[in-house]
Design an enzyme around this catalytic site. Structure first.
Site, PDB file in Angstrom:
ATOM      1  N   SER A 176       0.805  -1.213   0.000  1.00 54.53           N
ATOM      2  CA  SER A 176       0.000   0.000   0.000  1.00 54.53           C
ATOM      3  C   SER A 176       0.849   1.279   0.000  1.00 54.53           C
ATOM      4  CB  SER A 176      -0.939   0.010   1.206  1.00 54.53           C
ATOM      5  OG  SER A 176      -0.185  -0.023   2.403  1.00 54.53           O
ATOM      6  N   CYS A 177       2.154   1.143   0.053  1.00 55.84           N
ATOM      7  CA  CYS A 177       3.065   2.287   0.145  1.00 55.84           C
ATOM      8  C   CYS A 177       3.269   2.933  -1.231  1.00 55.84           C
ATOM      9  CB  CYS A 177       4.404   1.821   0.710  1.00 55.84           C
ATOM     10  SG  CYS A 177       5.709   3.046   0.682  1.00 55.84           S
ATOM     11  N   GLU A 178       2.996   4.224  -1.314  1.00 59.97           N
ATOM     12  CA  GLU A 178       3.119   4.961  -2.571  1.00 59.97           C
ATOM     13  C   GLU A 178       4.573   5.028  -3.053  1.00 59.97           C
ATOM     14  OE1 GLU A 178       1.849   7.030  -5.900  1.00 59.97           O
ATOM     15  OE2 GLU A 178       0.680   5.941  -4.415  1.00 59.97           O
TER      16      GLU A 178
END
Length: 112
Positions: A9-11
């Site tokens: 989920s980390c951009e």
């Protein structure tokens, strides 16, 4: 083969993946939430990267820790916290086999 350690989920992790894909670099993904962090893998990182460089004090996990856990942080305490909470590692981590690159900013993978 290189391994990219991420949280899906980390951009910033997504940007790192895109950069590797654009360069045509073959890599495998290791999601720290889903795949975990073994003691031997953490030690592998710590042999190449200083412990305080790996500890992500800007993460949500860090902010949610008990104040006693965050107080008087040293290398041993940081190691224990990262083992217990793999999302405390700065990410993405790219292990090329020759070096470990911590974090990602545009252009970081240009030399690969």
């Amino acid at each position: 083969m290189a391994t990219l350690f991420v949280i899906k989920s980390c951009e910033t992790c997504r940007k790192a993946r895109e950069a590797l894909d654009k360069k045509g670099i073959v890599y495998q993904i290791h999601d720290l939430r889903e795949d975990g962090l073994s003691a031997s893998l953490l030690e592998h990182f710590l042999q190449r990267v200083p412990v305080m460089t790996l500890l992500n004090k800007r993460s949500t996990t860090w902010r949610n820790l008990d104040e006693n856990d965050k107080a008087n942080i040293d290398a041993n305490k940081a190691r224990e916290l990262m083992q217990a909470h793999p999302t405390l590692l700065k990410r993405p981590l790219l292990d090329t086999g020759e070096e470990i690159l911590v974090g990602y900013r545009d252009g970081d993978y240009d030399s690969l």
